[in-house]
Design an enzyme around this catalytic site. Structure first.
Site, PDB file in Angstrom:
ATOM      1  N   PHE A 178       0.775  -1.210   0.054  1.00  0.00           N
ATOM      2  CA  PHE A 178      -0.044  -0.004  -0.074  1.00  0.00           C
ATOM      3  C   PHE A 178       0.775   1.160   0.083  1.00  0.00           C
ATOM      4  CE2 PHE A 178      -2.455  -3.319   2.259  1.00  0.00           C
ATOM      5  CZ  PHE A 178      -3.661  -3.106   1.736  1.00  0.00           C
ATOM      6  N   ASP A 179       0.496   2.167  -0.742  1.00  0.00           N
ATOM      7  CA  ASP A 179       0.707   3.695  -0.546  1.00  0.00           C
ATOM      8  C   ASP A 179       0.468   4.270   0.653  1.00  0.00           C
ATOM      9  OD1 ASP A 179       2.105   6.206  -1.035  1.00  0.00           O
ATOM     10  OD2 ASP A 179       0.544   6.577  -2.219  1.00  0.00           O
ATOM     11  N   GLY A 180       0.651   5.115   1.129  1.00  0.00           N
ATOM     12  CA  GLY A 180       0.209   5.899   2.320  1.00  0.00           C
ATOM     13  C   GLY A 180      -0.920   6.745   1.841  1.00  0.00           C
ATOM     14  N   PHE A 291      -0.836  -0.910  -4.715  1.00  0.00           N
ATOM     15  CA  PHE A 291      -1.774   0.204  -4.837  1.00  0.00           C
ATOM     16  C   PHE A 291      -1.020   1.528  -4.440  1.00  0.00           C
ATOM     17  CE2 PHE A 291      -4.162  -3.594  -3.281  1.00  0.00           C
ATOM     18  CZ  PHE A 291      -5.184  -3.545  -4.198  1.00  0.00           C
ATOM     19  N   ASP A 293      -1.669   6.206  -5.510  1.00  0.00           N
ATOM     20  CA  ASP A 293      -2.634   7.079  -6.157  1.00  0.00           C
ATOM     21  C   ASP A 293      -1.790   7.930  -7.241  1.00  0.00           C
ATOM     22  OD1 ASP A 293      -2.197  10.209  -4.532  1.00  0.00           O
ATOM     23  OD2 ASP A 293      -0.941   8.400  -4.201  1.00  0.00           O
TER      24      ASP A 293
END
Length: 312
Positions: A178-180, A291, A293
């Site tokens: 995961f990105d933050g 993942f 954004d």
């Protein structure tokens, strides 16, 4: 005496209770490589596409970007059931497709060919198939169509856009990165960064250090994954989760760690990259899905062969 026939064993194994399961919906273009067929659909229409699919219904489709992720989720189910055959907290995979029922046989046959544990298929002709996500209690939706993903997010369902690529991720254990900000966490600090620059964002984080960050679009999915992860010891877990964020560990890492602690979400490994490219560390982790954004980071992941999903 008349009695009901016994339920076949494979149904006892495959059927999941959506009230307790981690339901993941994938479109056909996310789990299989249908780019040639999609091009045919765009250029020659739905009827020609349907004829092509029916004529090739016994020819398995090649794996798509989310294929290895689904395989690894199936492996997690196997390990959970080995520990407790009555466990209900399992992955439940749903294929959601705009294919017509007449052209759907190739999708089902392809899943059978690869031994995928998928029993739920929804073939709908409606333009917005995401209207069915909530009724199936979907916790994560993966699609190759940006409109579908945006519609799912508006409906409050964790969702991400997969980009078609050929991937060879190892089957086990399941590794999710995961990105933050704007993925696991809210985008509040990103907004400050856009308005006030890096110095303003750092000052904001220092002032808010004791305040947990808001929820990002994939928090609910990550929390359920974390709950499944707790069924195992760290050494024997079939699930590994990672945080790979552009945040600086020195200036902006403390709040992220405190937020995870406040949520009760354990992450196996965390990397605070301070803006450095994520590709090299992702190549080392070799996740089944990543993942983020940022399309720039997605491209960097694709360059090293990592299956990626963009959270718009």
């Amino acid at each position: 005496l008349l009695c009901c026939p016994p339920t076949p064993l494979f149904l006892l194994i495959l059927q999941k209770d959506p009230r307790g399961a981690l339901v993941i919906a994938v479109t056909t273009r996310a789990i299989f490589n249908l780019e040639e067929e999609h091009k045919l659909y765009l250029e020659r229409g739905k009827e020609e596409y349907a004829r092509h699919q029916q004529a090739n219904q016994d020819k398995p489709l090649p794996p798509g970007t989310a294929f290895a992720f689904i395989q690894a989720a199936q492996y997690v189910n196997e390990k959970i059931l080995e520990s407790n055959s009555a466990e209900k907290d399992l992955f439940d995979i749903l294929v959601l497709s705009n294919n017509s029922p007449e052209s759907s046989m190739r999708i089902i046959n392809s899943a059978k060919h690869y031994g995928l544990e998928i029993s739920k298929f929804c073939f709908v002709s409606d333009e917005d198939s995401t209207q069915y996500l909530k009724s199936h209690r979907v916790k994560l939706f993966l699609s190759a169509d940006r409109t579908d993903v945006c519609n799912a997010l508006r409906r409050g369902v964790s969702a991400a856009l997969v980009f078609q690529q050929h991937v060879q991720a190892p089957r086990t254990p399941l590794r999710v990165v995961f990105d933050g900000d704007a993925v696991l966490f809210s985008d509040e600090t990103d907004q400050v960064f856009q308005e006030q620059g890096l110095e303003g964002a750092v000052q904001y984080e220092r002032a808010m250090e004791a305040v947990p960050m808001g929820e990002g679009p994939l928090k609910a999915f990550a929390m359920h994954l974390g709950k499944m992860r707790k069924k195992f010891s760290q050494e024997n877990s079939p699930i590994r989760t990672y945080l790979v964020t552009a945040r600086s560990g020195r200036d902006m890492g403390t709040r992220a760690i405190k937020t995870l602690r406040e949520w009760g979400l354990a992450i196996d490994e965390a990397f605070f990259m301070d803006g450095a490219p994520k590709g090299p560390i992702l190549a080392q982790i070799q996740p089944h899905i990543f993942f983020d954004d940022s399309l720039h980071n997605i491209q960097g992941a694709q360059d090293v062969g990592v299956p990626s999903a963009w959270v718009p």
